[in-house]
Design a protein around this motif. Sequence first.
Motif, PDB file in Angstrom:
ATOM      1  N   GLU A 191       0.913  -1.444   0.092  1.00  0.00           N
ATOM      2  CA  GLU A 191      -0.058  -0.169   0.242  1.00  0.00           C
ATOM      3  C   GLU A 191       1.294   1.353   0.069  1.00  0.00           C
ATOM      4  OE1 GLU A 191      -3.733  -0.560   1.977  1.00  0.00           O
ATOM      5  OE2 GLU A 191      -2.393  -2.013   3.949  1.00  0.00           O
ATOM      6  N   ARG A 192       0.692   2.359  -0.967  1.00  0.00           N
ATOM      7  CA  ARG A 192       1.486   3.740  -0.375  1.00  0.00           C
ATOM      8  C   ARG A 192      -0.094   4.746   0.049  1.00  0.00           C
ATOM      9  NH1 ARG A 192       4.858   6.004  -4.654  1.00  0.00           N
ATOM     10  NH2 ARG A 192       6.207   7.601  -3.421  1.00  0.00           N
ATOM     11  N   ASN A 193       0.503   6.034   0.962  1.00  0.00           N
ATOM     12  CA  ASN A 193      -0.117   7.145   1.198  1.00  0.00           C
ATOM     13  C   ASN A 193      -1.157   7.304  -0.501  1.00  0.00           C
ATOM     14  OD1 ASN A 193      -1.612   9.612   1.291  1.00  0.00           O
ATOM     15  ND2 ASN A 193      -0.870   9.531   3.255  1.00  0.00           N
ATOM     16  N   PRO A 194      -2.822   7.433  -0.499  1.00  0.00           N
ATOM     17  CA  PRO A 194      -2.910   7.929  -1.749  1.00  0.00           C
ATOM     18  C   PRO A 194      -3.003   8.871  -1.876  1.00  0.00           C
ATOM     19  CG  PRO A 194      -4.830   7.735   0.649  1.00  0.00           C
ATOM     20  CD  PRO A 194      -3.118   6.769   1.550  1.00  0.00           C
ATOM     21  N   ILE A 195      -2.423   9.636  -1.148  1.00  0.00           N
ATOM     22  CA  ILE A 195      -2.428  11.687  -1.885  1.00  0.00           C
ATOM     23  C   ILE A 195      -0.813  11.306  -2.552  1.00  0.00           C
ATOM     24  CG2 ILE A 195      -0.712  13.375  -1.455  1.00  0.00           C
ATOM     25  CD1 ILE A 195      -2.927  13.357   1.022  1.00  0.00           C
ATOM     26  N   ASP A 196      -0.331   9.975  -2.231  1.00  0.00           N
ATOM     27  CA  ASP A 196       0.944   9.984  -3.373  1.00  0.00           C
ATOM     28  C   ASP A 196       1.183   9.352  -4.669  1.00  0.00           C
ATOM     29  OD1 ASP A 196       3.265  11.155  -1.367  1.00  0.00           O
ATOM     30  OD2 ASP A 196       3.337   9.113   0.031  1.00  0.00           O
TER      31      ASP A 196
ATOM     32  N   LEU B  13     -11.033   8.577  -8.022  1.00  0.00           N
ATOM     33  CA  LEU B  13     -12.656   8.257  -8.051  1.00  0.00           C
ATOM     34  C   LEU B  13     -11.762   6.846  -8.164  1.00  0.00           C
ATOM     35  CD1 LEU B  13     -14.959  10.452  -9.986  1.00  0.00           C
ATOM     36  CD2 LEU B  13     -15.523   8.760  -7.319  1.00  0.00           C
ATOM     37  N   ALA B  14     -10.411   6.576  -9.353  1.00  0.00           N
ATOM     38  CA  ALA B  14     -10.022   5.167  -9.570  1.00  0.00           C
ATOM     39  C   ALA B  14     -10.080   4.834  -8.456  1.00  0.00           C
ATOM     40  CB  ALA B  14      -9.510   5.387 -10.582  1.00  0.00           C
ATOM     41  N   GLN B  15      -8.714   5.589  -6.837  1.00  0.00           N
ATOM     42  CA  GLN B  15      -8.458   5.253  -6.183  1.00  0.00           C
ATOM     43  C   GLN B  15      -9.325   4.902  -5.497  1.00  0.00           C
ATOM     44  OE1 GLN B  15      -5.095   4.633  -5.938  1.00  0.00           O
ATOM     45  NE2 GLN B  15      -4.271   5.636  -7.546  1.00  0.00           N
ATOM     46  N   TRP B  16     -10.549   5.503  -5.073  1.00  0.00           N
ATOM     47  CA  TRP B  16     -11.284   4.891  -4.163  1.00  0.00           C
ATOM     48  C   TRP B  16     -12.409   3.504  -4.443  1.00  0.00           C
ATOM     49  CZ3 TRP B  16     -16.762   5.744  -5.236  1.00  0.00           C
ATOM     50  CH2 TRP B  16     -17.971   5.447  -4.379  1.00  0.00           C
TER      51      TRP B  16
ATOM     52  N   ARG C 280      -1.720  20.067  -2.572  1.00  0.00           N
ATOM     53  CA  ARG C 280      -1.761  22.172  -3.109  1.00  0.00           C
ATOM     54  C   ARG C 280      -2.228  21.790  -4.600  1.00  0.00           C
ATOM     55  NH1 ARG C 280       2.287  23.866   0.370  1.00  0.00           N
ATOM     56  NH2 ARG C 280       4.187  23.474  -1.799  1.00  0.00           N
ATOM     57  N   LEU C 281      -1.809  21.268  -5.116  1.00  0.00           N
ATOM     58  CA  LEU C 281      -1.884  20.555  -6.448  1.00  0.00           C
ATOM     59  C   LEU C 281      -2.795  19.683  -7.256  1.00  0.00           C
ATOM     60  CD1 LEU C 281      -0.635  20.723  -9.727  1.00  0.00           C
ATOM     61  CD2 LEU C 281       0.679  18.932  -9.690  1.00  0.00           C
ATOM     62  N   ILE C 282      -3.365  18.799  -6.114  1.00  0.00           N
ATOM     63  CA  ILE C 282      -4.350  18.444  -5.979  1.00  0.00           C
ATOM     64  C   ILE C 282      -5.552  18.815  -5.946  1.00  0.00           C
ATOM     65  CG2 ILE C 282      -6.141  15.874  -5.113  1.00  0.00           C
ATOM     66  CD1 ILE C 282      -2.703  14.767  -4.698  1.00  0.00           C
ATOM     67  N   LYS C 283      -5.510  19.366  -4.736  1.00  0.00           N
ATOM     68  CA  LYS C 283      -6.974  20.551  -4.483  1.00  0.00           C
ATOM     69  C   LYS C 283      -6.923  21.284  -5.383  1.00  0.00           C
ATOM     70  CE  LYS C 283      -8.835  23.058   0.246  1.00  0.00           C
ATOM     71  NZ  LYS C 283      -8.211  24.047   0.819  1.00  0.00           N
TER      72      LYS C 283
ATOM     73  N   LEU D 183     -13.229  13.088  -0.686  1.00  0.00           N
ATOM     74  CA  LEU D 183     -13.273  11.836  -0.497  1.00  0.00           C
ATOM     75  C   LEU D 183     -11.493  11.275  -0.574  1.00  0.00           C
ATOM     76  CD1 LEU D 183     -14.575   9.033  -1.172  1.00  0.00           C
ATOM     77  CD2 LEU D 183     -14.024   9.873  -3.590  1.00  0.00           C
ATOM     78  N   LEU D 184      -9.962  12.329  -1.393  1.00  0.00           N
ATOM     79  CA  LEU D 184      -9.413  11.662  -1.294  1.00  0.00           C
ATOM     80  C   LEU D 184      -8.650  12.024   0.113  1.00  0.00           C
ATOM     81  CD1 LEU D 184      -6.153  10.905  -2.300  1.00  0.00           C
ATOM     82  CD2 LEU D 184      -6.210  13.399  -2.611  1.00  0.00           C
ATOM     83  N   CYS D 185      -9.085  13.145   1.035  1.00  0.00           N
ATOM     84  CA  CYS D 185      -8.763  13.285   2.318  1.00  0.00           C
ATOM     85  C   CYS D 185      -9.249  12.351   3.251  1.00  0.00           C
ATOM     86  CB  CYS D 185      -9.205  14.763   2.924  1.00  0.00           C
ATOM     87  SG  CYS D 185      -7.955  16.317   1.943  1.00  0.00           S
ATOM     88  N   GLY D 186     -10.303  11.659   3.008  1.00  0.00           N
ATOM     89  CA  GLY D 186     -10.970  11.083   3.416  1.00  0.00           C
ATOM     90  C   GLY D 186     -10.178   9.425   3.684  1.00  0.00           C
TER      91      GLY D 186
END
Length: 322
Positions: free
Chosen positions: A156-161, A215-218, A293-296, A306-309
Motif C-alpha cells: 500500500e501507499r498513501n493515497p495522496i502520493d 475515483l479510481a483509487q477509491w 496543493r496541486l491536487i486541491k 473523498l481523497l482526504c478521507g
Amino acid sequence: MNQGKMKVFERPRLVEDLLLVEGVSRAGKFLMADLLAGCKGVEHVQYCGLFEHLPYMERLGVIERDVASSILQCQIDNSAYDMMVGRNLNFRLSDKSSIYRSPHLGEYLQRSLDDNNDQIHKEIRQRYYCYIVHETLPNIDLYLEIYPDLKVITIERNPIDLVYSWYKRGWGRRWGVDPLDFSMSFQGDQGPIPWFVYQICEQWETSNEMDKIILAQWQLYEMSKKALEMLPVAQRNKIFLTCYEEIVTEPMRELESIAGFLDTEILSVATNVMARESLPNSHPKKVRDGKLRLIKEMASKQCFDLLCGLHDVYEEKGGMFK
C-alpha cells in the motif's frame, strides 16, 4: 466424442510456490521485489501483463473462469520453466525487472549453459516464483483457487502520493487511447474506461482528469477491502500487508517480517541491495504538502474530500487494510 464446445483439461501444476507482489500502480512493487532478492529461495521478479489481465477479464465476464484458470496455470508454469533454464531473461539495463539488478546474476547466466532437465524439474519445486501484478487484490480469489500454497505481498501507499503519481503519469486520460497503455480497457458510454471503474462508469466519464484518478483509487480501495473481507481466515493469512513508507524507512524490519511470512531466511546480499536503493531513507510525508496543493487546485471539492478521507484512514491505521 462430443464435437460441440470443448472443456479445457486440468493439467498438473509445475509451480506450487507462487509469490505475487501486488498493489496499485506506483505503490512500490518493484522496490519490494528488489528487496526480495535478499531472501533465500526467491526467484528474480518477472512481469507478464497477462497474469493481471485474466482475473479482471473473468470478473467482467469476458472469459470463462475455467479457461482463465487454465491459461494462468499454463503460462505461469511456462514462464517459471523459462526462468529456471535461463531463457527469456530481461537484459535491458534500465528496466526494474532487468536480470542485471539481481545479486545472483551469475547463477541465472549459468542456467543457460546447463542441460540437466531432471535437476531443473526438482529445483523448480524448491523455490518461490515471483511475479509483479497490478490492481489484482480485488480478484485474488482466482489465484487462491488455482494455487493452494499461494503467497501474496500487497503493498500500500498513501493515497495522496498515489493520486499525485498517477496524475504525473497521465493515468486520468491515457486509458484505452495511449498505445503504450498495455492494459485492457472496456467500452463505456463515451469511450474506453479502465476495468476498475465499471461500477461507476457514468460518474467517472463525466469527471475531470484529477477526479477520475481519485475515483479510481477509491474504487480500487472499496473492491480490495470487500475482497479481503470475503476471504476465509486461512486464505487471508496467505496475504502479507506492507506499505511503501515502512519499506523506505524500516527496510530490514519489513524484510525480516516478510522472510518469516515466506518461512525463509535473509541472505547477506540484502544489505547490498538496500545500499544500492539508498535504503533506509526519509519518510515521504516530508514532500507531501506540495502534492496536496496541486491536487486541491484541480479536483472538485467532493473528490478532494473523498481523497482526504482515504488519507485519514491510511494514516490512522498505517494502511488501508490493516
